[in-house]
Scaffold this active site. Sequence first.
Site, mmCIF file in Angstrom:
data_model
loop_
_atom_site.group_PDB
_atom_site.id
_atom_site.type_symbol
_atom_site.label_atom_id
_atom_site.label_comp_id
_atom_site.label_asym_id
_atom_site.label_seq_id
_atom_site.Cartn_x
_atom_site.Cartn_y
_atom_site.Cartn_z
ATOM 1 N N GLU A 16 -9.967 5.161 -8.421
ATOM 2 C CA GLU A 16 -10.083 5.716 -7.067
ATOM 3 C C GLU A 16 -9.843 7.226 -7.129
ATOM 4 O OE1 GLU A 16 -7.769 3.875 -4.004
ATOM 5 O OE2 GLU A 16 -8.702 1.909 -4.262
ATOM 6 N N ASP B 253 -6.087 10.093 1.015
ATOM 7 C CA ASP B 253 -7.447 9.954 0.508
ATOM 8 C C ASP B 253 -8.203 11.215 0.898
ATOM 9 O OD1 ASP B 253 -6.747 7.435 -0.341
ATOM 10 O OD2 ASP B 253 -7.722 6.379 1.314
ATOM 11 N N SER C 206 0.830 -1.211 0.000
ATOM 12 C CA SER C 206 0.000 0.000 0.000
ATOM 13 C C SER C 206 0.864 1.261 0.000
ATOM 14 C CB SER C 206 -0.893 0.018 1.245
ATOM 15 O OG SER C 206 -1.528 1.277 1.343
HETATM 16 ZN ZN LIG Z 1 -5.957 5.487 -0.512
#
Ligand SMILES: [Zn+2]
Length: 274
Positions: free
Chosen positions: A234, A185, A176
């Site tokens: 995303e 995010d 990640s």
């Molecule tokens: Zn993320």
Amino acid sequence: MARTNKKVSMRLRRLITLSVVAALLIGAVSVFGLPRMISDQVAQLPESIQNIADQVTPEPVTIFNPPQYSIDDASSLWVVVNKQRQISPLRYKPENLVFPAFPNPQVQNPFNLRLRSEAALATESLAAAMAEAGEGTLILNSGFRTYKTQKALYDRTKAARGLAVAEKLSARPGHSEHQLGLAADFSVQGQGCVIMVCFGKTAGGKWLAENAYKHGFIIRYQKGYRSITGFQYEPWHFRYVGIELATEMRTRGIKTLEEFWELESAPDYATPAG
Ligand SMILES: [Zn+2]
């Protein structure tokens, strides 16, 4: 006769003395003077060639300097992590983690998240630019995650929704970008679609997609690139790579780090799930 001879011999002596002096002078000039004159001219040659080269070679048009950072080193701003490229060392943790200095931390950083200082500074400038443009209040929903946190997240998704969903939605621990401290995010206050694909259709999501590069962020998982990046679209997940690289990718219209660095596509992990 004797007087004449004496005169002649005196003249001869003077002539010999003058000749010796002249020879010494010429010798001195040729030993010290001439080579120096020649070497001076030789020394000037490369410079004049250089001047011509300067006139011919155009000025570089970009400040982009690819060898600047590694794409393998976990602490590099350009490191590429995907399903085929595991973070090394696996439990890497960045050293310079800080809380972004938001004007309203309770609203903008509700989970008290940290980022690497470079990404935190960029987040601050991005939030400030967004507010200044009247586009809303930037919120940080996810930042740095430890290997352990990522493992818990992956395991939780797997337990609740099954292995296939966990593999699709959540990166395996050690894979990640959040573990790098360089991924954020984002959402925008009052616009909804938090960590949802529809964020890309909100005004804030659109503004971020258009402007984040100016602050060194890219949308890491673009729409239609799952076969390359390994993840679905995303629009909330931004990866800090620095202004130079983000701008270069934008200018050249390259959407993924894999394509930019001409790396193999990473649709799946090298090892099967288990
Ligand atoms: Zn993320």
